[in-house]
Each structure stands twice: as structure tokens, then as C-alpha cells.
Design an enzyme around this catalytic site. Structure first.
Site, PDB file in Angstrom:
ATOM      1  N   LYS A  77     -24.379  24.901  28.094  1.00  0.00           N
ATOM      2  CA  LYS A  77     -23.991  25.404  29.236  1.00  0.00           C
ATOM      3  C   LYS A  77     -24.772  26.502  29.687  1.00  0.00           C
ATOM      4  CE  LYS A  77     -19.438  27.229  30.954  1.00  0.00           C
ATOM      5  NZ  LYS A  77     -17.902  27.336  30.796  1.00  0.00           N
ATOM      6  N   SER A 152     -14.756  25.411  33.652  1.00  0.00           N
ATOM      7  CA  SER A 152     -16.219  25.665  34.224  1.00  0.00           C
ATOM      8  C   SER A 152     -17.370  24.995  33.534  1.00  0.00           C
ATOM      9  CB  SER A 152     -16.393  27.236  33.908  1.00  0.00           C
ATOM     10  OG  SER A 152     -16.321  27.775  32.730  1.00  0.00           O
ATOM     11  N   SER A 176     -11.991  25.525  29.884  1.00  0.00           N
ATOM     12  CA  SER A 176     -13.161  25.224  30.560  1.00  0.00           C
ATOM     13  C   SER A 176     -13.957  24.422  29.728  1.00  0.00           C
ATOM     14  CB  SER A 176     -14.045  26.491  30.876  1.00  0.00           C
ATOM     15  OG  SER A 176     -13.261  27.253  31.961  1.00  0.00           O
TER      16      SER A 176
END
Length: 462
Positions: A77, A152, A176
Site C-alpha cells: 500500500k 482504504s 481498511s
């Protein structure tokens, strides 16, 4: 596609020289380009990835000591710092930021031989659950690109589901990792708060943030967790859950879910019972007021992290993130301390609850994902903002810091995946491994077959 079931099997193929790390890395890079319309990546690390794969290939060829993940291509990420590779955190503000040091977990996995394919798309500064990014475009769900992949860590969920890498490392502040895992039909774990190194992460909230893996199956989860922590997890991949005490919530974690998710959840409880698990009804010591306190913690600490930029005219935030960060100025020190105290109390209450049951089971989210650009969630005529709605279930275990696992539950509304959440007491990841593996081995083979069929046809979805 090179044929392998698990990371463990792929590594064995490397060791037996049936396939090479360079060959697999090239294939993954080709798939990233082929699936570019899914927008899973912000930065593709092609040159460096191939160099890393070549080094791993030489180690295998020369019989040198190899790392636990030697030659295995993964992604990170984009809020995890990567030395020499830009780390945007999904923002305009950090679009040119190139860290000098790796995040702690990046360094650990790099030392174990993992190949870094690149940085995955995400909600700006990780503060949202749609991954509809105003600067890099929305990540898109590979099951239907009109819908979000959750967030996210949305790009990480897409990358794993579409085989744009073997695994991905995400972060989780209110769900997330688990929300994208559920939305994309993969496996994701938010481990106990301090079990996995979280240094070098662009925080929302150091109190609530967790680092963890997204993978395709439970064997891969065990393998990645062993690489990330140095602890044994494979031992606990055991199908026998006879006598496992499963907490079935009477409140909160069973409230306001859509009909499709509710039906799948009820079926999962029947399935777990058929394996010999014992269902025990439990009262959940969490309420909507506690969800509000989680927001107090997250917004307060995010405001501190981004304080230098909030009032600068030249700073560009997306509209949703800017509104949240500016609201941090309205939270008092007393409110923040009250939220911290309640967090401490909740942990004690849930630890006590887990002396009565081994795991608590709930859906990950009350509904499948919504279309890209939709900011509300409506269930049974009741509408709420999509952020509050989708984090209702998973964020409970960010407040407690206890481990929570997402495995596929099936297909909910609009034929999109939803996830099943297993949670346990602090440092009881082995129990989650056992429960998740038993459920997977007995009930997810058909789902995985559909996922594999989707991937074979997925380029046509764009």
C-alpha cells in the site's frame, strides 16, 4: 498463468527450478499492465522488481541461503515507505515524496527476499473506505469495475484478487484491510495491534493503525505471517474445530445488515455448527457512541499528523479528507482523553468476553460494496454515510486492538463478494488460523473456483 496453489508451492517450484522468480515477476508485471484499467497501482516498480527477481534467481541457482519469501512478488500500500521509490499515500501533497528508508515491514520482507512489484492505490491518506482517489483515480473492483473494491487498502485488494502479485501489505485503522478483502473476495488479517512492525507508515492514527497482509487463501496467510513476524502459524492450519466456542452477537455486530448478507451470515453459522463448533450467544459491549469515540481518536491524531498542511492555501486535499482534517480542530483534549479511556475499558471488556468464547463471528460489512462515486449506504430504508456504515463492524476490533480476520463469505447484493469476520483475544491469531482454515477448506472451494474463472476473463471487464 504459471500453475500453483499457494506461496508455499510457488517457492517449492523455485527451489526445484521448475519456474524462475524472473519468469513469475515478468508475468505479474505483464498482468499489471494488462489490468491497468482496474487502477490497482499508483507506482509500478518494474525495473527494481526485475533486479530483485534476478538476484533471487541467482541465489536459487547457486544454492545460496534463501529468504523465507525469496523471489515471491508482492506489493505494498502506498502509505508504507519504500526507499528510493515514491510513496504518495494516495495524496497530491506527497506525490513526489521518495523516502530514504523502508518502512519496518518492507525492510523485513525485503530481507526475506520478497520482490516489490510496486505501490498500490488507496483512499487519500488512508482516510476512507472507497479508494475513490481524486488524484490517481478510483481503484475498481475486479468482480465488477463499476463498484469500489473497498478501502482504504483498495488497490491491495484488487492486486491480490486479480493476481497482480501473490500478496499485498495494507494498513487498517477502522477496517481498511478487512473491507477490501471482503469486497474483493480474498483473505485479510488485522493482527494484534503491536504484533507486526508499523514503523515507517504514514499514520492516520497511531492508536488505531495496524499493518497486515491480504492474500488469496489461508495457507498464504500463514506463510506471510511467518515471514512478517518470525513466528510459526502453519501449525495451526487445522480443519478440526470441534468444540470451538463461537460467539454469536446478540447486538451491534448483527444489526442493520442487508438481506443478502444476513442470509449468508446465518448460513455460515449453520456451516460452522456442522463442523462441530459450539454457538454461544454473546452481548457485545460496543455501541454507536463507541464508534463516535473511534472517530474522535482517528480524527484527532490525523489532525496532528497533517497539522502543518491543513491551513496552507497551496495544500491540496480531496474534499472528503480536507473536511475531516479541519474538523480535528473542534475536538477538545478532554474528548480525546475520554476516547482513550473508553478504548482501554473496551479492551478489558472484550478480553473478558473472550474467556467465555474462542472467537466472535460477524460479517465484515453490513452490505456488499457500492458503486464508485456513491457516498451513502441505504439498508432497509435507513441511510447513513458510507464510511460510518461500512466500518461499523470491523472498527470494533481497531478500538480493542485485538486480531480480526476476513475470509470470503459468498456473493451478496449485485453478485459481489462479502466477507466473514472472525475475531479473537489479543495474540490469539492461532485460533483465527484454525477457524478460518476450517471454514475455507469445507465451504470456499466453489467460491475460489469462481474467483479463478473471473480472473481468466477479467481483462474483458475493462
Amino acid at each position: 498463468m504459471i500453475n500453483y496453489e499457494t506461496i508455499r508451492e510457488l517457492k517449492t517450484k523455485f527451489e526445484n527450478k521448475e519456474v524462475s522468480p524472473v519468469e513469475v515477476t515478468k508475468q505479474m508485471l505483464n498482468r499489471i499492465h494488462q489490468f491497468k484499467d482496474l487502477n490497482a497501482f499508483i507506482t509500478v516498480n518494474e525495473t527494481q522488481a526485475l533486479k530483485q527477481a534476478e538476484l533471487s534467481e541467482k541465489k536459487y541457482a547457486l544454492g545460496e541461503q534463501i529468504g523465507f519469501l525469496e523471489g515471491i512478488p508482492i506489493s505494498y500500500k502506498d502509505n508504507l515507505s519504500t526507499a528510493g521509490l515514491r510513496t504518495t499515500s494516495g495524496s497530491h501533497i506527497d506525490e513526489s515524496l521518495v523516502p530514504k528508508k523502508n518502512a519496518g515491514i518492507v525492510e523485513i520482507l525485503q530481507n526475506e527476499g520478497a520482490v516489490n512489484l510496486g505501490k498500490t492505490n488507496m483512499h487519500e491518506f488512508a482516510f476512507g473506505i472507497t479508494s475513490n482517489n481524486p488524484f490517481y483515480g478510483p481503484a475498481k473492483n475486479p468482480w465488477n469495475p463499476e463498484y469500489t473494491p473497498g478501502g482504504s487498502s483498495g488497490g491491495s485488494g484488487v492486486a491480490v484478487a486479480a493476481s497482480l502479485g501473490v500478496a499485498s501489505i495494507g494498513t487498517d485503522t477502522g477496517g481498511s484491510i478487512r473491507i477490501p478483502a471482503a469486497a474483493c473476495g480474498v483473505v485479510g488479517l488485522k493482527a494484534t495491534h503491536d504484533l507486526i512492525d508499523s514503523t515507517g507508515v504514514k499514520n492516520i492514527s497511531w492508536t488505531l493503525d495496524h499493518v497486515g497482509p491480504l492474500v488469496k487463501n489461508m495457507d498464504d496467510l500463514a506463510f506471510m505471517m511467518e515471514a512478517m513476524t518470525g513466528e510459526d502459524f502453519s501449525t495451526f492450519l487445522n480443519e478440526d474445530i470441534r468444540g470451538l466456542r463461537i460467539g454469536v452477537p446478540n447486538n451491534y455486530l448483527n444489526e442493520r445488515m442487508d438481506d443478502e448478507t444476513a442470509a449468508l451470515y446465518e448460513k455460515s453459522l449453520e456451516q460452522l455448527t456442522s463442523l462441530g463448533a459450539v454457538l454461544i450467544e454473546v452481548d457485545i459491549p460496543f455501541s454507536n457512541d463507541d464508534l463516535g469515540l473511534l472517530t474522535v481518536l482517528a480524527v484527532s491524531e490525523a489532525g496532528y499528523v497533517h497539522d502543518a498542511y491543513i491551513d496552507k492555501p497551496e495544500s491540496r486535499f480531496g474534499a472528503d479528507v480536507e473536511a475531516v482534517l479541519k474538523s480535528s480542530r473542534d475536538i477538545s483534549a478532554l474528548q480525546y482523553m475520554q476516547a482513550l479511556k473508553r478504548k482501554e475499558d473496551l479492551l478489558a471488556q472484550f478480553e473478558d468476553l473472550f474467556t467465555k468464547v474462542d472467537v466472535i463471528v460477524s460479517p465484515v460489512t453490513p452490505s456488499s460494496s457500492q458503486k464508485v462515486g456513491v457516498d451513502e449506504l441505504t439498508i432497509h430504508g435507513q441511510t447513513e454515510d458510507i464510511f460510518s456504515g461500512m466500518i461499523r463492524y470491523p472498527s470494533v476490533f481497531n478500538m480493542t486492538g485485538q486480531p480480526a480476520l476476513s475470509v470470503p463469505l459468498g456473493f451478496g447484493a449485485n453478485d459481489l463478494p462479502v466477507g466473514l469476520q472472525f475475531a479473537a483475544a489479543s495474540y490469539c491469531e492461532p485460533i483465527l488460523m484454525r477457524a478460518g482454515f476450517a471454514y475455507e477448506q469445507n465451504f470456499l472451494k466453489e467460491f475460489y473456483a469462481k474467483r479463478d474463472q473471473l480472473l481468466a476473463a477479467a481483462p474483458t471487464l475493462s
